[in-house]
Design an enzyme around this catalytic site. Structure first.
Site, PDB file in Angstrom:
ATOM      1  N   ASP A 112       9.351   2.740  -0.877  1.00 24.23           N
ATOM      2  CA  ASP A 112       8.353   3.423  -0.044  1.00 24.23           C
ATOM      3  C   ASP A 112       8.697   3.092   1.411  1.00 24.23           C
ATOM      4  OD1 ASP A 112       4.693   3.433   0.186  1.00 24.23           O
ATOM      5  OD2 ASP A 112       6.277   4.227   1.488  1.00 24.23           O
ATOM      6  N   LYS A 162       5.259   9.613   8.399  1.00 27.45           N
ATOM      7  CA  LYS A 162       5.103   9.101   9.771  1.00 27.45           C
ATOM      8  C   LYS A 162       6.169   9.618  10.732  1.00 27.45           C
ATOM      9  CE  LYS A 162       2.680   5.050   7.934  1.00 27.45           C
ATOM     10  NZ  LYS A 162       1.320   4.957   8.446  1.00 27.45           N
ATOM     11  N   TYR A 201       0.878  -1.180   0.000  1.00 29.00           N
ATOM     12  CA  TYR A 201       0.000   0.000   0.000  1.00 29.00           C
ATOM     13  C   TYR A 201       0.910   1.224   0.000  1.00 29.00           C
ATOM     14  CZ  TYR A 201      -3.389   3.479   1.746  1.00 29.00           C
ATOM     15  OH  TYR A 201      -4.175   4.588   1.919  1.00 29.00           O
TER      16      TYR A 201
END
Ligand code: KE4
Length: 428
Positions: A239, A267, A144
């Site tokens: 990623d 994050k 994702y």
């Protein structure tokens, strides 16, 4: 435990917000209960609107590696907020955080800050397409990369949690330029990348998958991916929105010593504030506006509060021995968790990389999307509800990871193990 106030809040929230949440996985649909509403957090604990306290293994889906409301981050934010909250102009703190990221992440010579991981990955893909003049993006089943159109093809996280194949609203023209192949499958990887029919601009990968649950790259997989993309002039994008500053201070690329062309972050680098970033070789990054023709922009990019929190967070991670201590804590916890599972007779596969881990409710090894999908999500859901009732806050999805943070104490971990043992006895 009572959830009366949370239930009232959920009813109220659904009047104004689709599903009552601002991100689908938070709705807890796949674990058969309503979400608790969190009102505050400190260290390893989160507190809900009914006053229940939980040991937190969600860690805001990764950012809170130091635990919640760390005094250094709070102090940094106090110092920043009195000077204003957003200027829409360059600021000195953007330089400071950019220099820290460049210094830390082996692949990054230049970095652009954005406001979310999705913005980071969508911008990196646009840059790879602009830089190569090609269109096709290769991703991996179960990975994702946020909710940009190009990525919602056999995606992980909330997409598999909710069992939706992709998403309406994405034109076939977009989807046809995204190819999703199995994670850890060298044969299909090589066949796909060498297919001359495909004008592949980039491959984007979670170097350790965290969105189909925790799935590690098998030996040689990342090495082969790197050598093939190098040979074929395909941009390799890591990623590292989850793994960046999580697996080591230099992320998964330092942990595995595989250097991509572009890296996406998020994050942790925001210390809990909205931040994403993408960066890489200057030769590629210099194609981004205003120096280059590839356009990307953002009103709140490099927001001074987010920069201040990110700088404070990364400074905390620079402490000598931090990652060794986190690894030892996570390893010890996982070993004890494995023993609890083994003694219970409940079929559990525990996958762990560093301070990321997932207990898959299946008797088979989980090495990719298809094997992850064999996990018993109903049993996970029951486990989730049982643990919540005992004050342990897990991800409301079998296809997410549990995070070990610097804040969880031995008592916190011992409590989680005892409640897991109780839950496993009451699962089947
Ligand atoms: P955001 O746009 O949510 O900041 O980042 C998207 C993203 C990109 N890449 C990876 C590897 C990610 O894990 C994410 C977002 N992660 C999910 C949970 N695994 C965020 C939680 C949510 O969607 O509410």
């Amino acid at each position: 435990m009572e959830y009366i106030v949370s239930q009232k809040l959920f009813t109220e929230a659904r009047k104004y917000i689709p599903g009552g949440v601002n991100s689908p996985v938070r709705a807890c649909k796949s674990v058969g209960c309503d979400p608790v509403f969190i009102t505050k957090a400190k260290g390893a604990s989160v507190f809900d609107a009914d006053g229940n306290e939980y040991v937190d293994f969600v860690c805001s889906w990764g950012p809170m590696i130091m635990g919640h409301a760390h005094p250094d981050i709070i102090e940094a934010l106090h110092g920043a907020v009195v000077n204003g909250t957003s200027f829409g102009a360059p600021t000195p703190t953007e330089i400071e955080l950019a220099a820290m990221v460049v210094e830390a992440v082996p692949s990054i010579e230049k970095v652009r800050f954005v406001s979310s991981g999705t913005e980071a990955t969508m911008s990196a893909v646009r840059l790879a397409r602009g830089y190569t003049g090609r269109n096709v993006v290769v991703k991996f089943d179960g990975c994702y990369h946020g909710h940009a159109d190009s990525f919602l093809v056999k995606a992980g996280s909330g997409v598999i949690t909710l069992g939706i194949p992709g998403s309406p609203g994405i034109p076939d023209d977009i989807v046809k330029n995204t190819i999703s192949i199995p994670y850890n499958n060298l044969e299909i990887l090589e066949k796909t990348l060498r297919d001359e029919e495909l004008d592949i601009a980039c491959v984007i990968i979670e170097p350790v998958a965290g969105n189909m649950g925790c799935v590690a790259p098998q030996s040689g997989f990342l090495e082969k991916l790197r050598s093939l993309t190098e040979e074929l002039g395909i941009v390799l994008i890591f990623d590292e929105v989850i793994t960046g500053f999580r697996l080591s201070y230099g992320g998964a690329q330092e942990y595995y010593n595989i250097i991509p062309d572009l890296t996406c972050l998020g994050k942790i680098i925001g210390g809990g504030l909205p931040v994403g970033a993408y960066g890489g070789k200057a030769e590629i990054m210099d194609n981004i506006a205003p120096d280059g023709p590839v356009y990307q922009a953002g009103t709140l990019s490099g927001n001074p509060l987010a920069m201040a929190a990110g700088i404070a967070a990364l400074k905390l991670l620079q402490r000598a021995g931090f990652y060794d201590e986190l690894e030892a804590k996570a390893r010890g916890f996982a070993e004890r968790l494995q023993n609890v599972a083994g003694a219970s007779g409940v079929p559990v596969q525990l996958n762990r990389v560093g301070s990321l881990m997932t207990s898959f409710f299946t008797g088979e090894q989980v090495t990719d999307f298809d094997s992850a999908m064999k996990a018993d999500t109903d049993t996970y859901a029951k486990h989730y509800r049982q643990m919540l009732s005992k004050g342990i806050y897990l991800a409301p999805s079998q296809f997410e990871v549990a995070f070990i943070s610097a804040a969880q104490s031995e008592n916190d971990l011992e409590k989680a193990l005892k409640m897991t043992e109780w839950s496993f006895k009451n699962l089947l």
